[in-house]
Enzyme design. Structure first.
Site, PDB file in Angstrom:
ATOM      1  N   ALA A  33      -2.530  -2.312   6.288  1.00 30.69           N
ATOM      2  CA  ALA A  33      -3.096  -3.082   5.624  1.00 30.69           C
ATOM      3  C   ALA A  33      -5.426  -3.416   6.300  1.00 30.69           C
ATOM      4  O   ALA A  33      -5.805  -4.097   7.204  1.00 30.69           O
ATOM      5  CB  ALA A  33      -3.370  -4.659   5.442  1.00 30.69           C
ATOM      6  N   GLY A  49       0.840  -1.093  -0.012  1.00 32.15           N
ATOM      7  CA  GLY A  49       0.286   0.102  -0.072  1.00 32.15           C
ATOM      8  C   GLY A  49       1.066   1.859   0.101  1.00 32.15           C
ATOM      9  O   GLY A  49       2.149   0.487   0.209  1.00 32.15           O
ATOM     10  N   TYR A  75     -16.947   0.725   3.662  1.00 33.44           N
ATOM     11  CA  TYR A  75     -15.285   1.277   3.262  1.00 33.44           C
ATOM     12  C   TYR A  75     -15.727   2.027   5.236  1.00 33.44           C
ATOM     13  O   TYR A  75     -15.174   1.610   6.714  1.00 33.44           O
ATOM     14  CB  TYR A  75     -14.902   2.555   2.880  1.00 33.44           C
ATOM     15  N   LYS A  97     -13.884   0.918   8.239  1.00 39.51           N
ATOM     16  CA  LYS A  97     -12.551   1.308   9.288  1.00 39.51           C
ATOM     17  C   LYS A  97     -12.880   1.163  10.855  1.00 39.51           C
ATOM     18  O   LYS A  97     -12.884   1.340  11.640  1.00 39.51           O
ATOM     19  CB  LYS A  97     -12.117   3.020   8.900  1.00 39.51           C
ATOM     20  N   ARG A 138       0.469 -10.446   0.231  1.00 29.28           N
ATOM     21  CA  ARG A 138      -0.231 -11.533   0.262  1.00 29.28           C
ATOM     22  C   ARG A 138       0.656 -12.950  -0.878  1.00 29.28           C
ATOM     23  O   ARG A 138       0.459 -13.939  -0.129  1.00 29.28           O
ATOM     24  CB  ARG A 138      -1.646 -11.473  -0.218  1.00 29.28           C
TER      25      ARG A 138
END
Length: 342
Positions: A85, A14, A159, A163, A36
């Site tokens: 992540a 990321g 989303y 979070k 991953r």
């Protein structure tokens, strides 16, 4: 922590992770990034090298948010863990659990393995979306680290819920689990600043969409902005500074609308000025269009919202001086042109 301590950074591919890894490496720490699959390792090494870090002290381990496998080995021997992540889709999924469960389960997997490894501190990459959507706040409310979003609100996207749920679960875990590490949450706003390679973040992907002329008009929304370099510095300071365990830090500076982002693109890259949004859509039109365009569903919670906030805590306790919003966006746009992505 001593400068040569072992730090684990999850989600190493990321944008925030790459900058955070580089920040720790420049400070002399050993860093282990989780992936991953190991096929991404060379790309991360190249990225952190471009950011001025020595990748010789960077190693990797394979671990996935959706599986227990690999996490104990990835975190073994770490002095601190930075958990960046988390899924951030540019289009909202039909099933909210596609985003919520990896964020929640991955966070708990990291914390359980960190507890087994006797890690001193875990720094969690949360978001201002876990702050900005409580229920029942009064008009003129100034948002701060004291606020938590209400994940039960029906108007929130998967989303935003992911979070919020993941951060709340992290605090519950460390408060209820004997031997759990200290926890610090970093809550960045809309992350800008320079892209480092073609593996773009969702935030940077927005500019590629604009540059294609996909949207002649922009929803009338605005949000706080932060530079990825400041976000990385916040993570590093949160990992090493004494006395900050148990704290949250809102990282943002200024505010820009989607329309203003387009204006900055037009100013910096005149050759694509004709393709960026020319005006702002009324809210009702955005709600109708979002029925057919999943990307627009992401912005629905922002319609009609202009939130005031304070960033005093991150400046005072982590010692940061934040880049302004315009500079962060200019750096993002210029980096994408330098990479020949727009």
């Amino acid at each position: 922590m001593p400068s040569d301590s072992q730090v684990v950074v999850t989600g190493a591919t990321g944008l925030v992770a790459k900058y955070t890894i580089a920040e720790f490496l420049r400070r002399g720490h050993n860093v282990r990034g989780t992936l991953r699959n190991m096929g991404k390792a060379d790309g991360v090494r190249a990225a952190v090298t471009r950011l001025g870090a020595d990748a010789s002290k960077l190693s990797f381990a394979v671990a996935d948010l959706t599986s227990d496998a690999g996490w104990d080995d990835a975190i073994a021997g770490a002095d601190a863990v930075v958990h960046t992540a988390s899924p951030f889709p540019i289009s909202q999924p039909d099933d909210p659990d596609d985003v919520i469960l990896p964020a929640l389960d991955g966070t708990l997997r990291v914390l359980r393995s960190a507890t087994k490894a006797a890690v001193t501190r875990v720094v969690l990459t949360s978001s201002t979306v876990a702050i900005f959507y409580p229920s029942g706040v009064s008009a003129g409310h100034i948002y701060s680290e004291q606020d938590y979003s209400d994940e039960t609100r029906p108007d929130l996207t998967p989303y935003v819920k992911s979070k919020t749920i993941a951060e709340k679960a992290a605090w519950d875990f460390v408060e209820s689990t004997p031997g759990a590490p200290e926890l610090v949450a970093i809550n960045p706003s809309f992350v800008q600043g320079p892209a480092v390679d073609a593996d773009l973040s969702t935030s940077h992907e927005l500019y590629r969409i604009m540059a294609k002329g996909t949207y002649p008009a922009a929803p009338s929304i605005s949000f706080p902005v932060t530079d990825v370099r400041d976000v990385a510095a916040a993570h590093a300071e949160a990992a090493v500074r004494p006395g900050v365990g148990g704290s949250r830090y809102l990282v943002g500076e200024g505010r820009l609308s989607l329309y203003e982002l387009g204006r900055i693109m037009a100013r910096e890259l005149p050759d694509i000025a004709s393709k960026v949004p020319k005006f702002e859509l009324p809210d009702f039109a955005v709600r109708i269009a979002a029925i057919f365009d999943r990307k627009l569903r992401t912005v629905l919670p922002e319609l009609g919202e202009k939130k005031d906030y304070t960033n005093a805590k991150v400046k005072a306790e982590l010692g940061l001086t934040l880049r302004n919003a315009d500079d962060a966006v200019v750096a993002a746009v210029r980096s994408l042109r330098d990479l020949r992505l727009i």
